[in-house]
Write a protein that holds these residues in place. Structure first.
Motif, short mmCIF file in Angstrom:
data_model
loop_
_atom_site.label_atom_id
_atom_site.label_comp_id
_atom_site.label_asym_id
_atom_site.label_seq_id
_atom_site.Cartn_x
_atom_site.Cartn_y
_atom_site.Cartn_z
N LEU A 89 -7.88 0.08 23.54
CA LEU A 89 -7.61 0.47 22.16
C LEU A 89 -8.43 1.70 21.77
CD1 LEU A 89 -5.89 -0.71 19.80
CD2 LEU A 89 -8.00 -1.80 19.00
N LEU A 90 -9.67 1.72 22.19
CA LEU A 90 -10.52 2.88 21.90
C LEU A 90 -9.96 4.13 22.56
CD1 LEU A 90 -14.06 1.31 22.30
CD2 LEU A 90 -13.22 2.44 20.25
N SER A 91 -9.57 4.02 23.82
CA SER A 91 -9.10 5.21 24.55
C SER A 91 -7.76 5.72 24.05
CB SER A 91 -9.04 4.91 26.05
OG SER A 91 -8.00 4.00 26.35
N ARG A 92 -6.89 4.82 23.56
CA ARG A 92 -5.53 5.20 23.21
C ARG A 92 -5.30 5.41 21.72
NH1 ARG A 92 -2.20 0.98 27.19
NH2 ARG A 92 -3.33 1.54 29.10
N ARG A 93 -6.06 4.70 20.87
CA ARG A 93 -5.76 4.77 19.45
C ARG A 93 -6.91 5.28 18.59
NH1 ARG A 93 -1.07 2.23 18.17
NH2 ARG A 93 -1.25 3.63 16.38
N VAL A 94 -8.09 5.41 19.17
CA VAL A 94 -9.25 5.84 18.40
C VAL A 94 -9.79 7.19 18.87
CG1 VAL A 94 -11.62 5.26 17.73
CG2 VAL A 94 -9.88 3.46 17.85
N ALA A 95 -9.97 7.36 20.16
CA ALA A 95 -10.55 8.60 20.70
C ALA A 95 -9.75 9.82 20.25
CB ALA A 95 -10.61 8.54 22.22
N GLY A 96 -10.44 10.78 19.67
CA GLY A 96 -9.81 12.02 19.25
C GLY A 96 -9.00 11.93 17.99
N GLN A 97 -8.99 10.78 17.33
CA GLN A 97 -8.22 10.58 16.12
C GLN A 97 -9.14 10.52 14.89
OE1 GLN A 97 -4.84 10.53 16.30
NE2 GLN A 97 -5.16 10.88 18.50
N PRO A 98 -8.62 10.82 13.70
CA PRO A 98 -9.45 10.71 12.48
C PRO A 98 -10.06 9.32 12.32
CG PRO A 98 -7.41 11.87 12.01
CD PRO A 98 -7.28 11.36 13.41
N LEU A 99 -9.38 8.30 12.85
CA LEU A 99 -9.87 6.93 12.73
C LEU A 99 -11.25 6.75 13.37
CD1 LEU A 99 -8.96 4.12 11.68
CD2 LEU A 99 -8.09 3.67 13.98
N ALA A 100 -11.55 7.58 14.37
CA ALA A 100 -12.84 7.46 15.08
C ALA A 100 -14.02 7.60 14.12
CB ALA A 100 -12.93 8.50 16.19
N LYS A 101 -13.85 8.38 13.06
CA LYS A 101 -14.94 8.59 12.12
C LYS A 101 -15.20 7.35 11.26
CE LYS A 101 -14.08 13.58 11.81
NZ LYS A 101 -13.74 14.72 10.90
N ARG A 102 -14.28 6.40 11.28
CA ARG A 102 -14.45 5.18 10.47
C ARG A 102 -15.07 4.03 11.26
NH1 ARG A 102 -8.63 4.07 7.97
NH2 ARG A 102 -9.71 2.17 7.27
N ILE A 103 -15.32 4.23 12.55
CA ILE A 103 -15.83 3.14 13.39
C ILE A 103 -17.34 3.01 13.24
CG2 ILE A 103 -15.96 2.19 15.71
CD1 ILE A 103 -13.11 2.36 14.54
N VAL A 104 -17.77 1.91 12.68
CA VAL A 104 -19.21 1.65 12.52
C VAL A 104 -19.85 1.46 13.89
CG1 VAL A 104 -20.91 0.00 11.63
CG2 VAL A 104 -18.89 0.59 10.27
N ALA A 105 -19.23 0.64 14.74
CA ALA A 105 -19.70 0.38 16.10
C ALA A 105 -18.63 -0.40 16.83
CB ALA A 105 -21.02 -0.39 16.11
N ALA A 106 -18.69 -0.40 18.16
CA ALA A 106 -17.76 -1.17 18.97
C ALA A 106 -18.57 -2.05 19.93
CB ALA A 106 -16.83 -0.26 19.75
#
Length: 373
Positions: free
Chosen positions: A197-214
């Motif tokens: 999910l991180l590699s396909r839907r979060v990395a390089g996307q605006p959503l990445a800035k909303r991730i507190v931690a994984a």
């Protein structure tokens, strides 16, 4: 009520002792393959078997759900009334059958086991987050048992399970405020899906800035061959937001060679063999990589009492250090967990429970830093 629920957690851990680490080749004899590997080729589950993530029954946990297992907490702890962030949690493998390669999402036994894991794992985050956890057509236990002739079927089953997680994540994101921070968590198979999910839907996307931690716990991550594709760096310090944590727990004398053997033959997200590359290890007692802490640093492990009649947080009993190879050594086998240890002194089942209060405090500190930023 809390004590009774904890008994269910322990009962579930007993049932899942084999399931927890079989994917890393801890049990290798033919009997295990006969018991858990499906005896027929992979076929796509029918379209009408898909969970509808617009409906409450497709979720193990979500805000407003009746009798939500993620809201459990031991004595002295309680979930937040108005949590500031949202948590997306992917449970580990809980389907033990061999009649198919992907479990029905609404299988009752698998659901009850998922509840047990939610209570002992993602409950650590209920002080800071509103928790969402999907039920999904997970790859069955046999999918993670190396065996000649079934690898292609296993890979298809795991890939198919991920499609449910991706749909659930999209429904989750659409259901929360557009600016709300997100914490991601998972364990074992759940952690593997989280990495995809991180590699396909979060990395390089605006959503990445909303991730507190994984918190991708209980699944090895290659620092060289996986981490660069995940869109977030490894956590380097306690309280650091927007980063990834992972650990795999072993007591001494540790024998992780089964994990290492499979790890060395597997391919990273960059397409290269992971062989010889260190695994990511963030010490949950320090919040930092490649570090060590004495038992006094442990704010509380989730330990059952004698006879499994109650449960409590016990402070200062379990230390931890990251080894150069990347697994987490907890020293001598700790009191209270001896009945559920996997071969090689692998404490995989207890990756969260050993450090429950520290995980809770760690997530809270990273959330505070994120909100300030």
């Amino acid at each position: 009520m809390a004590a009774r629920r904890f008994l269910y957690v322990i009962a579930g851990l007993i049932m899942l002792t084999l399931a927890a680490a079989i994917g890393w080749n801890i049990f290798q004899d033919q009997l295990m393959r006969v018991a858990f590997v499906p005896g027929k080729p992979f076929t796509l589950p029918p379209p009408d078997s898909a969970p509808d993530y617009q409906k409450a029954d497709a979720w193990l946990s979500r805000p407003g759900l009746k009798d939500d297992p993620a809201l459990w907490a031991p004595k002295g702890f309680a979930p937040a009334a108005s949590p500031p962030i949202a948590v997306f949690y992917v449970p580990p493998t809980t389907y033990l059958g061999r009649d198919r390669w992907n479990a029905p999402y609404d299988d009752r036994d698998a659901y009850e086991r998922q509840r047990l894991f939610a209570m002992s794992q993602v409950s650590a985050f209920n002080n800071i987050g509103a928790i969402w956890a999907p039920r999904y057509r997970q790859a069955v236990l046999g999918s993670f048992l190396p065996s000649s002739g079934v690898n292609d079927d296993a890979e298809k089953a795991i890939a198919f399970a991920y499609t449910d997680i991706e749909r659930a994540f999209d429904a989750f994101v659409a259901s929360i405020p557009r600016s709300q921070p997100i914490l991601l968590a998972g364990h074992s198979q759940g952690a593997l899906h989280l990495l995809h999910l991180l590699s396909r839907r979060v990395a390089g996307q605006p959503l990445a800035k909303r991730i507190v931690a994984a918190y991708a716990v209980g699944w090895p991550i290659s620092i060289a061959h996986d981490l660069p594709a995940l869109g977030l760096p490894a956590c380097e310090a306690p309280g650091q937001p927007n980063c990834i944590l992972s650990w795999q727990s072993f007591a001494e004398p540790a024998d992780p060679h089964q994990v290492i053997d499979i790890y060395d033959r597997s391919t990273g997200f960059d397409g290269k063999l992971r062989r010889g590359s260190p695994m990511l290890c963030i010490n949950p007692l320090t919040g930092a990589p490649d570090s060590a802490a004495l038992p006094s640093a442990n704010r509380g492990a989730l330990i059952p009492s004698s006879g499994l009649k109650d449960a409590a947080i016990e402070q200062g009993s379990i230390g931890a250090r990251c080894t150069p190879q990347g697994w987490l050594s907890i020293g001598a086998p700790p009191r209270g967990f001896s009945a559920y240890i996997l071969p090689g002194n692998n404490y995989h089942v207890f990756d969260y429970a050993l450090f429950w209060a520290n995980v809770r405090a760690d997530a809270e500190a990273r959330t505070r830093s994120f909100l300030k930023k």
